[in-house]
Motif scaffolding. Structure first.
Motif, PDB file in Angstrom:
ATOM      1  N   ASP A 187       1.120  -1.492   0.078  1.00 52.20           N
ATOM      2  CA  ASP A 187      -0.258  -0.204  -0.065  1.00 52.20           C
ATOM      3  C   ASP A 187       1.034   0.931  -0.380  1.00 52.20           C
ATOM      4  O   ASP A 187       0.095   2.468  -0.540  1.00 52.20           O
ATOM      5  CB  ASP A 187      -1.378  -0.157   1.742  1.00 52.20           C
ATOM      6  N   GLU A 188       2.432   1.065   0.401  1.00 51.32           N
ATOM      7  CA  GLU A 188       2.829   2.297   0.704  1.00 51.32           C
ATOM      8  C   GLU A 188       3.978   2.888  -0.942  1.00 51.32           C
ATOM      9  O   GLU A 188       4.465   3.664  -1.466  1.00 51.32           O
ATOM     10  CB  GLU A 188       3.857   2.203   1.262  1.00 51.32           C
ATOM     11  N   ASP A 189       3.490   2.013  -1.532  1.00 50.46           N
ATOM     12  CA  ASP A 189       4.378   1.529  -2.853  1.00 50.46           C
ATOM     13  C   ASP A 189       3.984   2.586  -4.052  1.00 50.46           C
ATOM     14  O   ASP A 189       2.040   2.883  -4.443  1.00 50.46           O
ATOM     15  CB  ASP A 189       4.098   0.347  -3.453  1.00 50.46           C
ATOM     16  N   PRO A 190       4.368   4.164  -4.187  1.00 52.85           N
ATOM     17  CA  PRO A 190       3.842   5.234  -4.609  1.00 52.85           C
ATOM     18  C   PRO A 190       2.873   4.691  -6.593  1.00 52.85           C
ATOM     19  O   PRO A 190       1.999   5.176  -6.670  1.00 52.85           O
ATOM     20  CB  PRO A 190       5.154   5.447  -5.244  1.00 52.85           C
ATOM     21  N   PHE A 191       3.821   3.350  -6.254  1.00 49.84           N
ATOM     22  CA  PHE A 191       2.728   2.786  -7.824  1.00 49.84           C
ATOM     23  C   PHE A 191       1.069   2.993  -7.928  1.00 49.84           C
ATOM     24  O   PHE A 191       0.737   3.126  -8.630  1.00 49.84           O
ATOM     25  CB  PHE A 191       3.597   1.971  -9.147  1.00 49.84           C
ATOM     26  N   LYS A 192       0.831   1.825  -6.686  1.00 52.15           N
ATOM     27  CA  LYS A 192      -0.208   2.005  -6.151  1.00 52.15           C
ATOM     28  C   LYS A 192      -0.660   2.774  -5.475  1.00 52.15           C
ATOM     29  O   LYS A 192      -1.980   3.390  -5.377  1.00 52.15           O
ATOM     30  CB  LYS A 192       0.338   0.802  -5.206  1.00 52.15           C
ATOM     31  N   VAL A 193      -0.147   3.883  -4.608  1.00 52.19           N
ATOM     32  CA  VAL A 193      -1.019   5.266  -3.885  1.00 52.19           C
ATOM     33  C   VAL A 193      -1.502   6.118  -5.331  1.00 52.19           C
ATOM     34  O   VAL A 193      -2.031   7.094  -4.978  1.00 52.19           O
ATOM     35  CB  VAL A 193       0.400   5.757  -3.497  1.00 52.19           C
ATOM     36  N   HIS A 194      -0.486   6.300  -6.460  1.00 49.45           N
ATOM     37  CA  HIS A 194      -1.310   7.011  -7.417  1.00 49.45           C
ATOM     38  C   HIS A 194      -2.288   6.472  -8.432  1.00 49.45           C
ATOM     39  O   HIS A 194      -2.729   6.840  -9.781  1.00 49.45           O
ATOM     40  CB  HIS A 194      -0.201   7.587  -8.042  1.00 49.45           C
ATOM     41  N   HIS A 195      -2.450   4.797  -7.749  1.00 51.33           N
ATOM     42  CA  HIS A 195      -3.097   4.174  -8.810  1.00 51.33           C
ATOM     43  C   HIS A 195      -2.770   3.333 -10.499  1.00 51.33           C
ATOM     44  O   HIS A 195      -3.136   4.213 -11.456  1.00 51.33           O
ATOM     45  CB  HIS A 195      -4.816   4.930  -8.567  1.00 51.33           C
ATOM     46  N   LEU A 196      -1.697   3.160 -10.141  1.00 48.02           N
ATOM     47  CA  LEU A 196      -0.729   3.087 -12.188  1.00 48.02           C
ATOM     48  C   LEU A 196      -0.785   1.676 -11.779  1.00 48.02           C
ATOM     49  O   LEU A 196      -0.059   1.579 -13.334  1.00 48.02           O
ATOM     50  CB  LEU A 196       0.704   3.561 -11.500  1.00 48.02           C
ATOM     51  N   ALA A 197      -1.043   0.461 -10.860  1.00 45.80           N
ATOM     52  CA  ALA A 197      -0.872  -0.239 -11.113  1.00 45.80           C
ATOM     53  C   ALA A 197      -1.530  -1.469 -10.278  1.00 45.80           C
ATOM     54  O   ALA A 197      -2.414  -1.358  -9.489  1.00 45.80           O
ATOM     55  CB  ALA A 197       0.765  -1.115 -10.892  1.00 45.80           C
ATOM     56  N   ASP A 198      -1.765  -3.110 -11.572  1.00 45.98           N
ATOM     57  CA  ASP A 198      -2.342  -3.759 -10.150  1.00 45.98           C
ATOM     58  C   ASP A 198      -1.375  -4.977  -9.543  1.00 45.98           C
ATOM     59  O   ASP A 198      -0.603  -5.128 -10.454  1.00 45.98           O
ATOM     60  CB  ASP A 198      -3.359  -4.569 -10.763  1.00 45.98           C
ATOM     61  N   TYR A 199      -1.389  -5.065  -8.344  1.00 48.41           N
ATOM     62  CA  TYR A 199      -1.050  -5.889  -8.065  1.00 48.41           C
ATOM     63  C   TYR A 199      -1.937  -7.317  -7.389  1.00 48.41           C
ATOM     64  O   TYR A 199      -2.488  -7.408  -7.175  1.00 48.41           O
ATOM     65  CB  TYR A 199      -0.920  -5.989  -6.195  1.00 48.41           C
ATOM     66  N   GLU A 200      -1.083  -8.474  -7.832  1.00 45.55           N
ATOM     67  CA  GLU A 200      -1.041  -9.804  -7.670  1.00 45.55           C
ATOM     68  C   GLU A 200      -0.541 -10.744  -6.479  1.00 45.55           C
ATOM     69  O   GLU A 200       0.904 -10.364  -6.993  1.00 45.55           O
ATOM     70  CB  GLU A 200      -1.481 -10.755  -8.699  1.00 45.55           C
ATOM     71  N   ILE A 201      -1.021 -11.081  -5.586  1.00 40.51           N
ATOM     72  CA  ILE A 201      -0.185 -11.323  -4.590  1.00 40.51           C
ATOM     73  C   ILE A 201      -0.110 -13.107  -4.782  1.00 40.51           C
ATOM     74  O   ILE A 201      -1.814 -13.861  -4.040  1.00 40.51           O
ATOM     75  CB  ILE A 201      -0.416 -11.525  -3.136  1.00 40.51           C
ATOM     76  N   ILE A 202       0.870 -13.668  -4.369  1.00 44.67           N
ATOM     77  CA  ILE A 202       0.919 -15.163  -4.624  1.00 44.67           C
ATOM     78  C   ILE A 202       2.080 -15.435  -3.721  1.00 44.67           C
ATOM     79  O   ILE A 202       2.745 -16.019  -3.512  1.00 44.67           O
ATOM     80  CB  ILE A 202       1.422 -16.084  -5.855  1.00 44.67           C
TER      81      ILE A 202
END
Length: 98
Positions: free
Chosen positions: A64-79
């Protein structure tokens, strides 16, 4: 242990705008021992992080701290996975998951 697959949802000009902040974010979590490897996908559509954060909830808070996530620039998949075979030189990285 976790594999995080990041997929860009924005054009590269936006990604590049926050790249230095993203690198600082990665450095912070390498220093804390949460990340052990990361890099770009080929072709450059996102990235991958190999993480050893305590549990999924801890990792989600870190992501949630990643600037790409903060600025809604990417999707994240956790495995999440449990390493059962690994090269001997990586034993110290996976010993708590066996």
């Amino acid at each position: 242990m976790f594999i995080v697959s990041i997929t860009y949802t924005s054009d590269m000009s936006q990604i590049d705008k926050y790249l230095e902040e993203h690198i600082s974010y990665l450095d912070k979590h390498y220093e804390k021992g949460s990340f052990i490897a990361s890099g770009r996908k080929v072709p450059r559509t996102g990235g991958v992080i190999l993480a050893t954060a305590g549990n999924r909830g801890d990792l989600e808070q870190i992501l949630d701290e990643d600037p790409f996530k903060v600025h809604h620039l990417a999707d994240y998949e956790i495995i999440e996975f449990i390493p059962t075979k690994f090269a001997p030189e990586f034993a110290s990285l996976v010993q708590s998951y066996g």
